[in-house]
Each structure stands twice: as structure tokens, then as C-alpha cells.
Design a protein around this motif. Structure first.
Motif, PDB file in Angstrom:
ATOM      1  N   VAL A   1      62.145   9.910 113.951  1.00  0.00           N
ATOM      2  CA  VAL A   1      60.846  10.239 114.541  1.00  0.00           C
ATOM      3  C   VAL A   1      60.265   8.966 115.153  1.00  0.00           C
ATOM      4  O   VAL A   1      59.947   8.017 114.436  1.00  0.00           O
ATOM      5  N   ILE A   2      60.160   8.969 116.481  1.00  0.00           N
ATOM      6  CA  ILE A   2      59.648   7.803 117.197  1.00  0.00           C
ATOM      7  C   ILE A   2      58.194   8.049 117.581  1.00  0.00           C
ATOM      8  O   ILE A   2      57.875   9.055 118.219  1.00  0.00           O
TER       9      ILE A   2
ATOM     10  N   VAL B   1      58.935   5.914 112.847  1.00  0.00           N
ATOM     11  CA  VAL B   1      57.980   6.021 111.746  1.00  0.00           C
ATOM     12  C   VAL B   1      58.499   6.900 110.616  1.00  0.00           C
ATOM     13  O   VAL B   1      57.900   6.928 109.531  1.00  0.00           O
ATOM     14  N   ASP B   2      59.589   7.616 110.860  1.00  0.00           N
ATOM     15  CA  ASP B   2      60.146   8.464 109.808  1.00  0.00           C
ATOM     16  C   ASP B   2      61.596   8.802 110.138  1.00  0.00           C
ATOM     17  O   ASP B   2      61.990   8.817 111.314  1.00  0.00           O
TER      18      ASP B   2
ATOM     19  N   ILE C   1      61.558  21.478 110.595  1.00  0.00           N
ATOM     20  CA  ILE C   1      60.772  20.328 110.166  1.00  0.00           C
ATOM     21  C   ILE C   1      59.293  20.586 110.458  1.00  0.00           C
ATOM     22  O   ILE C   1      58.929  20.921 111.590  1.00  0.00           O
ATOM     23  N   ARG C   2      58.448  20.411 109.450  1.00  0.00           N
ATOM     24  CA  ARG C   2      56.999  20.480 109.646  1.00  0.00           C
ATOM     25  C   ARG C   2      56.526  19.108 110.119  1.00  0.00           C
ATOM     26  O   ARG C   2      56.723  18.104 109.429  1.00  0.00           O
ATOM     27  N   THR C   3      55.935  19.053 111.297  1.00  0.00           N
ATOM     28  CA  THR C   3      55.630  17.751 111.907  1.00  0.00           C
ATOM     29  C   THR C   3      54.450  17.032 111.255  1.00  0.00           C
ATOM     30  O   THR C   3      54.320  15.816 111.400  1.00  0.00           O
ATOM     31  N   SER C   4      53.598  17.756 110.533  1.00  0.00           N
ATOM     32  CA  SER C   4      52.437  17.104 109.919  1.00  0.00           C
ATOM     33  C   SER C   4      52.845  16.072 108.875  1.00  0.00           C
ATOM     34  O   SER C   4      52.159  15.059 108.684  1.00  0.00           O
ATOM     35  N   ASP C   5      53.977  16.324 108.201  1.00  0.00           N
ATOM     36  CA  ASP C   5      54.459  15.362 107.202  1.00  0.00           C
ATOM     37  C   ASP C   5      55.965  15.121 107.313  1.00  0.00           C
ATOM     38  O   ASP C   5      56.557  14.475 106.448  1.00  0.00           O
ATOM     39  N   ASN C   6      56.583  15.652 108.369  1.00  0.00           N
ATOM     40  CA  ASN C   6      58.022  15.469 108.618  1.00  0.00           C
ATOM     41  C   ASN C   6      58.875  15.849 107.406  1.00  0.00           C
ATOM     42  O   ASN C   6      59.774  15.113 106.979  1.00  0.00           O
TER      43      ASN C   6
END
Length: 307
Positions: free
Chosen positions: A209-210, A218-219, A252-257
Motif C-alpha cells: 500500500v503506497i 505504509v502497509d 481488503i478493507r481499506t480503512s485498516d488494510n
């Protein structure tokens, strides 16, 4: 293997009578058939193949202009891009690009097409007004997937052979950053707000996750085996990842990856796309069809000077 792109809501101009050979208005899926050297056109209303277009040798990538007027198809072995006019599904141009074109993406304004040349380590920039290559950008080794940010300012290119993502500034077609990601990055998708880019790393079994504001990873999300295709929902809430080697799709839930679901699909899933929800027709309104609904003034309240 086939690649598919959906021409969502393609409504052809009706300013003049259409010739007999024109494609009727509707929504069509364009599928690149790598073995046949053709593109199949599917009418999504009936799910029938309504046309088959001969293109170059080993077509693999497809991207459609925002107005739905043209489809750009990368031909890996030929080193070309076929340009299909969707109004009659005719190849109107063939553009020579670099060696081994794979990924392809169109800018939001439809002015330029970016093509990743896998064996050349470059990205060709095609100006759509005359289908001329106006720039060639050197990126990493083995560029594969390409995605343009929603504002059209940057292009993210996944370089599978050196585990990086090149960031191209479109204003001058300069590589302004190179981001190290996981093992063998394949595809990249940008969230609708342009804040993050999600990159599938095939042999790491992960998604990087860029954060696009500073191009920092960042993840890193662990998904299935050999993730390839990736797509973001229109609201940006979820990312869907096709895991080729285990026949699943990770959600994947993007709020918390976090991976919130794993869906079993067919054998060897490769690409993934998400259709935008269509607005409901007006006749779904609760008062539609009631007595007086269609009388002249229905639903219009008099203004202060109209009483």
C-alpha cells in the motif's frame, strides 16, 4: 488467457442516423484473446459475443477512452497497440511502441495512453488525437501493470523484475520517484481519491500500500498465493485481489488494510474489475404512478410571488 475491459454505459452519438454497421448503444465488454490474436466484443445486456475484431499478435492489455469511443489493445509479440473504434469495432490505427507491450492505461481526460513495454523497460506515451508516440519514458526492469491517478497527474508502473514501482509525472513525463515494494510486483490500482496505490506482489503473496502524497509504503497486506489482478471499489472502501495460484479473491478493507474475506473462485484467476452501480430509474420513486402524478404542476410548489 484473456484480458477483459468493460465499456460501461457506452452510448453512441445519436446526432445523426447511425449507419447499418454501427454498434447499437449499450454496454460492452472487450476481451483480448492472446492465442487467437483477436478481441471479442460482448454485449453485457445479453452476454452474447456480438463482434470479433482481429488485432495484432498476442493481444493482452485493453484500455478504453473515458468517452467510450476507442479501445487500445497491446499486442505483446508485435510491439504494437491496435486502436479499435467502438462505434463499428474497426481497427483504425496500429501504433508501434516498445518491445513487449503489456499494461495500458488512459488518462482521465482521454488525451494520452500509457503503455508498459515489458522487455524494453520503458513506457510509451501515445497522444490519442493522432495516435502518435510523443514520449518514451525509461522506468524499471520489466514494467507490467500501469495505473493513472484520478487527477491525471501521475502514472504508477509496477516493474516486476526489480521489485519497484516507478512514478511518472505526466506534465513532463519524468520519473519523479521509485518505490521499493514486494517480490515481483504485477498490477497496480489507485483509490478513487488518489490517496493510495495498491500493488500486487506475485511471489511475496502480498499487496503493498503506497501513500501517494509522499510515495511511501505504509502497509503490506498478506493475501493469497500469487496475487495478480487488483481493483478498488468505486467508493474506495474495499480492494479485490485475484490470487492466481490458489483460486481465490482476497477482499481488503481499506480503512485498516485488513483482509475481511476470501472468496473461492475458479482455477487460476488473473484479472479483476468492478462495475460501478447504475442509478435507479425515475419510475422507482414512491409517488410514481399515483393519481395526479403527471398533472402539469405536480411536484412544483409556487414561489413567493406565484401564490
Amino acid at each position: 488467457m484473456a484480458s477483459l475491459v468493460l465499456v460501461a454505459g457506452l452510448a453512441l452519438p445519436m446526432l445523426a442516423p447511425q449507419p447499418a454497421y454501427a454498434v447499437p448503444p449499450g454496454t460492452y465488454a472487450y476481451v483480448a484473446n492472446i492465442i487467437d490474436g483477436t478481441v471479442s466484443v460482448i454485449d453485457t445486456a445479453t452476454n452474447n459475443v456480438v463482434d470479433t475484431v482481429t488485432v495484432g499478435n498476442s493481444p493482452i492489455g485493453v484500455a478504453v477512452t473515458p468517452d467510450g469511443a476507442f479501445a487500445y489493445v497491446t499486442n505483446v509479440i508485435d510491439g504494437t497497440v491496435s486502436v479499435i473504434r467502438t462505434s463499428d469495432n474497426t481497427v483504425v490505427d496500429t501504433v508501434t511502441v516498445g518491445n513487449g507491450p503489456f499494461g495500458v492505461a488512459v488518462t482521465p481526460d482521454g488525451a494520452f495512453v500509457y503503455v508498459a513495454n515489458r522487455f524494453a523497460g520503458t513506457v510509451s506515451v501515445i497522444r490519442t488525437s493522432d495516435n502518435t508516440v510523443v514520449d518514451t519514458v525509461t522506468v524499471g526492469n520489466g514494467p507490467f501493470g500501469v495505473a493513472v491517478t484520478p487527477d491525471g497527474a501521475f502514472v504508477y508502473v509496477a516493474n516486476f523484475a526489480d521489485d519497484t514501482v516507478s512514478v511518472i509525472r505526466t506534465s513532463d513525463n519524468t520519473v519523479v520517484d521509485t518505490v521499493t515494494v514486494g517480490d515481483t510486483p504485477q498490477e497496480v490500482a489507485v483509490t478513487p481519491d488518489g490517496a493510495f496505490a495498491y500493488v500486487t506482489n506475485r511471489f511475496a503473496g502480498t499487496v503493498s500500500v503506497i501513500r501517494t502524497s509522499d510515495n511511501t509504503v505504509v502497509d503490506t497486506v498478506t493475501v493469497g498465493n500469487e496475487p495478480f489482478g487488483v481493483a478498488v471499489t468505486p467508493d474506495g472502501a474495499f480492494v479485490y485481489v485475484a490470487n492466481r495460484a490458489d483460486g481465490t479473491v482476497s477482499v481488503i478493507r481499506t480503512s485498516d488494510n485488513t483482509v475481511v474475506d476470501t472468496v473461492t473462485v475458479g482455477n487460476g484467476p488473473f484479472g479483476v474489475a468492478i462495475a460501478k452501480p447504475q442509478p435507479k430509474p425515475h419510475h422507482d420513486r414512491p409517488d410514481h404512478g399515483k393519481p395526479g402524478h403527471d398533472r402539469p404542476g405536480h411536484g412544483h410548489r409556487p414561489g413567493p410571488h406565484q401564490a
